[in-house]
Motif scaffolding. Structure first.
Motif, PDB file in Angstrom:
ATOM      1  N   THR A 108       0.824  -1.209   0.000  1.00 22.96           N
ATOM      2  CA  THR A 108       0.000   0.000   0.000  1.00 22.96           C
ATOM      3  C   THR A 108       0.855   1.256   0.000  1.00 22.96           C
ATOM      4  O   THR A 108       0.632   2.175  -0.796  1.00 22.96           O
ATOM      5  N   SER A 109       1.849   1.311   0.875  1.00 25.15           N
ATOM      6  CA  SER A 109       2.671   2.521   0.949  1.00 25.15           C
ATOM      7  C   SER A 109       3.487   2.708  -0.332  1.00 25.15           C
ATOM      8  O   SER A 109       3.655   3.838  -0.802  1.00 25.15           O
ATOM      9  N   ALA A 110       3.980   1.615  -0.916  1.00 34.08           N
ATOM     10  CA  ALA A 110       4.726   1.734  -2.167  1.00 34.08           C
ATOM     11  C   ALA A 110       3.827   2.237  -3.294  1.00 34.08           C
ATOM     12  O   ALA A 110       4.221   3.103  -4.076  1.00 34.08           O
ATOM     13  N   ALA A 111       2.610   1.693  -3.372  1.00 33.81           N
ATOM     14  CA  ALA A 111       1.677   2.134  -4.417  1.00 33.81           C
ATOM     15  C   ALA A 111       1.332   3.606  -4.243  1.00 33.81           C
ATOM     16  O   ALA A 111       1.291   4.362  -5.225  1.00 33.81           O
ATOM     17  N   LEU A 112       1.100   4.029  -3.008  1.00 33.33           N
ATOM     18  CA  LEU A 112       0.796   5.441  -2.757  1.00 33.33           C
ATOM     19  C   LEU A 112       1.960   6.330  -3.162  1.00 33.33           C
ATOM     20  O   LEU A 112       1.771   7.364  -3.818  1.00 33.33           O
ATOM     21  N   LEU A 113       3.171   5.934  -2.789  1.00 30.85           N
ATOM     22  CA  LEU A 113       4.343   6.748  -3.123  1.00 30.85           C
ATOM     23  C   LEU A 113       4.540   6.832  -4.633  1.00 30.85           C
ATOM     24  O   LEU A 113       4.712   7.924  -5.183  1.00 30.85           O
ATOM     25  N   ILE A 114       4.511   5.702  -5.313  1.00 36.50           N
ATOM     26  CA  ILE A 114       4.729   5.702  -6.756  1.00 36.50           C
ATOM     27  C   ILE A 114       3.630   6.492  -7.473  1.00 36.50           C
ATOM     28  O   ILE A 114       3.912   7.294  -8.371  1.00 36.50           O
ATOM     29  N   ASN A 115       2.384   6.299  -7.082  1.00 37.68           N
ATOM     30  CA  ASN A 115       1.290   7.039  -7.725  1.00 37.68           C
ATOM     31  C   ASN A 115       1.390   8.538  -7.461  1.00 37.68           C
ATOM     32  O   ASN A 115       1.136   9.346  -8.358  1.00 37.68           O
ATOM     33  N   TYR A 116       1.747   8.918  -6.239  1.00 42.61           N
ATOM     34  CA  TYR A 116       1.898  10.335  -5.913  1.00 42.61           C
ATOM     35  C   TYR A 116       3.029  10.956  -6.733  1.00 42.61           C
ATOM     36  O   TYR A 116       2.861  12.020  -7.336  1.00 42.61           O
ATOM     37  N   LEU A 117       4.168  10.280  -6.755  1.00 44.52           N
ATOM     38  CA  LEU A 117       5.295  10.803  -7.532  1.00 44.52           C
ATOM     39  C   LEU A 117       4.962  10.845  -9.019  1.00 44.52           C
ATOM     40  O   LEU A 117       5.382  11.761  -9.728  1.00 44.52           O
ATOM     41  N   ASN A 118       4.201   9.872  -9.495  1.00 44.08           N
ATOM     42  CA  ASN A 118       3.818   9.854 -10.900  1.00 44.08           C
ATOM     43  C   ASN A 118       2.928  11.047 -11.259  1.00 44.08           C
ATOM     44  O   ASN A 118       2.991  11.560 -12.372  1.00 44.08           O
ATOM     45  N   CYS A 119       2.126  11.495 -10.321  1.00 42.70           N
ATOM     46  CA  CYS A 119       1.303  12.694 -10.556  1.00 42.70           C
ATOM     47  C   CYS A 119       2.178  13.941 -10.688  1.00 42.70           C
ATOM     48  O   CYS A 119       1.875  14.842 -11.463  1.00 42.70           O
TER      49      CYS A 119
END
Length: 120
Positions: free
Chosen positions: A79-90
């Motif tokens: 969950t934390s990895a997905a949140l970080l990657i998605n946030y950075l991707n934005c």
């Protein structure tokens, strides 16, 4: 099918029983857990080294370095990895696409496995 109850049935609803089994002993606690507010949010600054980590990430993004994300193989790790990657991707889609790679833990270990980090 055989099963074993982890607690005696003491509640009126399945939801209440599930929470009871996990240590919630009164309905007010359950209601609060299901209806949290902004007052329940923990200030991120209380996390050890969070500001240093954020500054380091910003530096590596600014300098276009490669970044390896080590992902713990459990629910909060994914969950934390997905949140970080998605946030950075934005914010930095090209950086994420070109500079971020990741490695999943294969077992229950946590943290960085130094031997698995690429030389670059």
């Amino acid at each position: 099918m055989q099963y074993k109850l982890i607690s005696p049935i003491v509640k009126n609803s399945t939801l209440e029983q599930i929470f009871y089994n996990r240590g919630f002993n009164n309905i007010e606690d359950i209601e609060h857990y299901l209806n949290t507010t902004d007052e329940d949010i923990i200030d991120p600054k209380v996390i050890t080294n969070i500001e240093d980590g954020a500054k380091m990430l910003i530096k590596h993004i600014a300098e276009n370095h490669d970044v390896l994300l080590q992902i713990d193989s459990d629910a909060d790790g994914f969950t934390s990895a997905a949140l970080l990657i998605n946030y950075l991707n934005c914010l930095f889609p090209a950086f994420v696409k070109n500079n971020i790679s990741y490695r999943l833990h294969t077992g229950k270990q946590h943290g960085i496995v130094l031997e698995s980090i690429p030389d670059d």
